[in-house]
Design a protein around this motif. Structure first.
Motif, PDB file in Angstrom:
ATOM      1  N   LYS A 226      -6.834  34.957 -29.760  1.00 32.36           N
ATOM      2  CA  LYS A 226      -8.051  34.210 -30.045  1.00 32.36           C
ATOM      3  C   LYS A 226      -8.566  33.473 -28.807  1.00 32.36           C
ATOM      4  CE  LYS A 226      -8.234  35.511 -34.149  1.00 32.36           C
ATOM      5  NZ  LYS A 226      -9.370  36.274 -34.683  1.00 32.36           N
ATOM      6  N   THR A 227      -7.647  32.928 -28.010  1.00 33.48           N
ATOM      7  CA  THR A 227      -8.104  32.073 -26.920  1.00 33.48           C
ATOM      8  C   THR A 227      -8.302  32.823 -25.606  1.00 33.48           C
ATOM      9  OG1 THR A 227      -5.816  31.454 -26.508  1.00 33.48           O
ATOM     10  CG2 THR A 227      -7.132  29.919 -27.813  1.00 33.48           C
ATOM     11  N   THR A 228      -7.689  34.004 -25.460  1.00 30.11           N
ATOM     12  CA  THR A 228      -7.865  34.724 -24.191  1.00 30.11           C
ATOM     13  C   THR A 228      -8.731  35.969 -24.340  1.00 30.11           C
ATOM     14  OG1 THR A 228      -5.935  36.150 -24.486  1.00 30.11           O
ATOM     15  CG2 THR A 228      -5.570  34.013 -23.430  1.00 30.11           C
ATOM     16  N   GLY A 229      -8.853  36.482 -25.585  1.00 31.87           N
ATOM     17  CA  GLY A 229      -9.658  37.675 -25.788  1.00 31.87           C
ATOM     18  C   GLY A 229      -9.044  38.935 -25.206  1.00 31.87           C
ATOM     19  N   VAL A 230      -7.759  38.888 -24.886  1.00 32.21           N
ATOM     20  CA  VAL A 230      -7.097  40.083 -24.351  1.00 32.21           C
ATOM     21  C   VAL A 230      -6.981  41.127 -25.455  1.00 32.21           C
ATOM     22  CG1 VAL A 230      -4.913  40.970 -23.436  1.00 32.21           C
ATOM     23  CG2 VAL A 230      -5.847  38.831 -22.561  1.00 32.21           C
ATOM     24  N   ASP A 231      -7.056  42.386 -25.040  1.00 27.68           N
ATOM     25  CA  ASP A 231      -7.025  43.515 -25.957  1.00 27.68           C
ATOM     26  C   ASP A 231      -5.808  43.463 -26.888  1.00 27.68           C
ATOM     27  OD1 ASP A 231      -8.066  45.878 -26.900  1.00 27.68           O
ATOM     28  OD2 ASP A 231      -6.635  47.059 -25.708  1.00 27.68           O
ATOM     29  N   ARG A 232      -6.068  43.676 -28.171  1.00 28.31           N
ATOM     30  CA  ARG A 232      -5.024  43.597 -29.188  1.00 28.31           C
ATOM     31  C   ARG A 232      -3.874  44.580 -28.920  1.00 28.31           C
ATOM     32  NH1 ARG A 232      -4.645  41.653 -34.486  1.00 28.31           N
ATOM     33  NH2 ARG A 232      -6.674  40.672 -34.449  1.00 28.31           N
TER      34      ARG A 232
END
Lengths: 481, 145
Positions: A226-232
């Motif tokens: 949620k806070t970094t937006g890195v790929d799931r």
């Protein structure tokens, strides 16, 4: 009260759980300070609150508030991951009140009635389960925990079943089901003390160094996504590797508790080898958190949540990993077993791994539950201060207890002839115990700072940060992580 | 990390490692526990668990002794280890000590008065005597516990 930032209305039930968790956390710390004082002023509050009663309240409150935190986190996380409303928000609320009432009644029972009387009143004769460390709860409370856990698991499992099945939600479910399953061993209390202790560890060790690590990994992964937006895809892979290492090392790592309680000698080897590897998953968690922050694709408005999450990975590694490793090899544990070294490790590990992950979740979720994406800069600043005050205070406490432990081992355990008796040794440790009290009081100040952050008004120069779904905006805080 | 990607390590592989690894070690753990269960009776001298020992254990539990003391190194660290107290102090001292609490010495750690009967004191001693004979791999290192 439905906020624009909340994706699913039913996530709102999490708020109750988080508030209760923080209230019980505060009570836990107050009892902790009392215990710390009793170490140096032995007859303090005696006979009204003997040490054993206060300790039981301290440790049971910890367990209960962490469970509130886990449940609140699950009620918040699962709908969002499954992309559907909670199966039954009403059930979640009913269970909340049952759990809170049962918890409060149990604590009142501990404080108001002598323990033997409590055992008598609550039918311990029917099935004797009381009087074992951390599992002191009377039978009705234990049964209540099972009922609440079943209702809770039913609720979130049904939610996942009807919605999207992400790795994060599945890992969380496995962790929570495992937690409930292992708790059933709290009903096993053989007359043979050695067997009693063996099954007792099925609950205690396979919670904190087993199933709870799944919960920890999953909550951490959620906050980081949620806070970094890195790929799931990247985060999921990390999550699986971390929890794989946690269970591969942690299950046989149970053996480090089987060294000196009457279990067969091969546990000295099994326990030493596997528990020596237990820091690996925690180290990976630290690398994971820093890596995700480095590769972040957004600067989330809630930088405080990120600080708690990264802090959790670092302090978790120090407490569970480093301080655990320090005394986990059998030849060392032979001297440190049951000394203040154990207390030092316990405090830092619980704080780093579990307290901080629950606060990271609360810090991330609570603003959205209150109708904004993130708190004001000023409120976040209080949060960040509280992180450092609590963490440094805990560090002070743990260093004090480690010093006490080393001295205790030196005086009482190492000498083969003329070792110092227990109570005489305790007198020699007073300096360290006073230092620990100082750490405890300062920890409380940190906690109060954190609680204040919920009420802190925005600074004079800022508008309250209410950015509906506005994920891509500039950093509002200098990154501390 | 980048090298994780470079070696072609996929999420599916990570997941399989989790399920496979966990299952393997759960089964191995279960096997070791099964074996331990077979060895515990000898190591703990289980045939010496008399009704008095069992009653003593119940007293130990319902007075929450573990809230201050350690027993075989486990419990709270506020009061002395009792796994070997039978050897350290002997039965008479143990009974007299429990019966005379609290000491009321100002500033000293206090133990509650449990109002045990003579029979209960004997049960407690029996439990501690049995515990003292458990094979603990020579722990504690010396008599002070």
């Amino acid at each position: 009260m439905q906020a624009i930032t909340l994706k699913y209305k039913s996530q709102g039930v999490a708020k109750y759980y988080f508030i209760a968790a923080l209230a019980l956390f505060t009570a836990q710390i107050l009892f902790g300070i009392t215990l710390g004082l009793q170490y140096v002023i032995g007859d303090l509050a005696f006979p009204y609150i003997p040490f054993n009663q206060a300790r039981m309240v301290h440790t049971n409150l910890l367990i209960v508030w962490l469970l509130f935190g886990f449940m609140g986190s699950a009620y918040y996380l699962v709908p969002e991951e499954a992309e559907t409303e909670l199966y039954s928000p009403k059930l979640a609320l009913v269970l909340f009140w049952i759990f809170l009432a049962a918890g409060a009644l149990t604590i009142v029972g501990y404080l108001a009635v002598p323990y033997a009387k409590l055992a008598e009143l609550t039918g311990n004769e029917l099935l004797a389960t009381m009087g074992r460390e951390f599992l002191e709860q009377p039978l009705p409370t234990k049964l209540g925990i099972v009922v609440v856990a079943l209702g809770f698991l039913f609720n979130i499992s049904m939610t996942v079943l009807k919605g999207r099945k992400t790795s994060i939600a599945l890992v969380l479910l496995m962790g929570l089901w495992g937690l409930a399953l292992m708790f059933l061993f709290s009903f096993v209390n053989p007359a043979n003390l050695v067997r009693d202790k063996m099954y007792w560890w099925f609950v205690v060790h396979l919670w904190v160094e087993g199933t709870w690590e799944l919960i920890l990994g999953s909550l951490l992964a959620f906050v980081l996504i949620k806070t970094t937006g890195v790929d799931r895809e990247v985060i999921d892979k990390w999550l699986y590797v971390i929890i794989a290492m946690a269970l591969i090392t942690g299950i046989l790592g149970t053996g480090h508790h089987f060294f000196f309680i009457g279990m067969p000698g091969y546990w000295l080897w099994v326990g030493s080898i596997f528990s020596a590897m237990e820091p690996i998953p925690f180290f990976m968690m630290t690398v994971f958190a820093f890596n995700m922050v480095q590769r972040r694709r957004r600067d989330h408005a809630n930088q405080a949540a990120l600080l708690w999450a990264v802090g959790c990975s670092v302090v978790g590694f120090l407490g569970a990993g480093l301080w655990g490793f320090m005394h986990t090899l059998a030849p060392i544990n032979y001297y440190t077993h049951g000394t203040q070294i154990t207390a030092a490790h316990g405090h830092l590990a619980f704080y780093g791994a579990y307290v901080l992950v629950v606060i990271a979740m609360i810090s991330y979720a609570m603003p959205t539950l209150r109708g904004r994406e993130a708190n004001s800069r000023r409120a976040q600043s209080f949060e960040m201060w509280s992180f450092w005050i609590m963490t440094i205070s805990m560090g002070l406490m743990v260093l004090a207890l480690t010093g006490a432990g080393i001295l205790q081992v030196w005086l009482q355990r190492m000498p083969t002839e003329g070792a110092m008796p227990f109570m005489a040794t305790q007198d020699q440790l007073r300096f360290f115990y006073w230092l620990r009290v100082a750490g405890g009081v300062s920890f409380l100040l940190g906690l109060l700072t954190y609680l204040y952050s919920f009420f802190a008004a925005p600074g004079a120069d800022e508008d309250e940060v209410v950015v509906p779904n506005g994920m891509m905006h500039r950093r509002v805080m200098p990154a501390r992580a | 990390m980048n090298q994780v990607k470079a070696t072609g390590f996929t999420k599916q592989m990570a997941r399989n490692m989790f399920y496979g690894g966990s299952l393997f070690f759960i089964l191995l753990f279960a096997a070791l526990i099964f074996d331990s269960e077979r060895k515990i009776p000898t190591r703990s001298n289980a045939e010496a668990i008399t009704p008095a020992v069992e009653r003593g254990k119940r007293l130990w539990e319902t007075r929450n002794c573990i809230g201050c003391h350690t027993l075989l190194g486990e419990g709270a660290y506020f009061a002395p280890e009792l796994g070997n107290v039978y050897k350290r102090r002997g039965p008479d001292f143990i009974k007299a000590w429990i019966a005379s609490q609290p000491t009321h010495i100002p500033g000293r750690r206090q133990m509650p008065q449990f109002n045990f009967t003579e029979a209960q004191l004997d049960d407690m001693v029996e439990f501690l005597r049995w515990t003292n004979n458990v094979n603990t791999e020579n722990w504690p290192p010396n008599i002070e516990g």
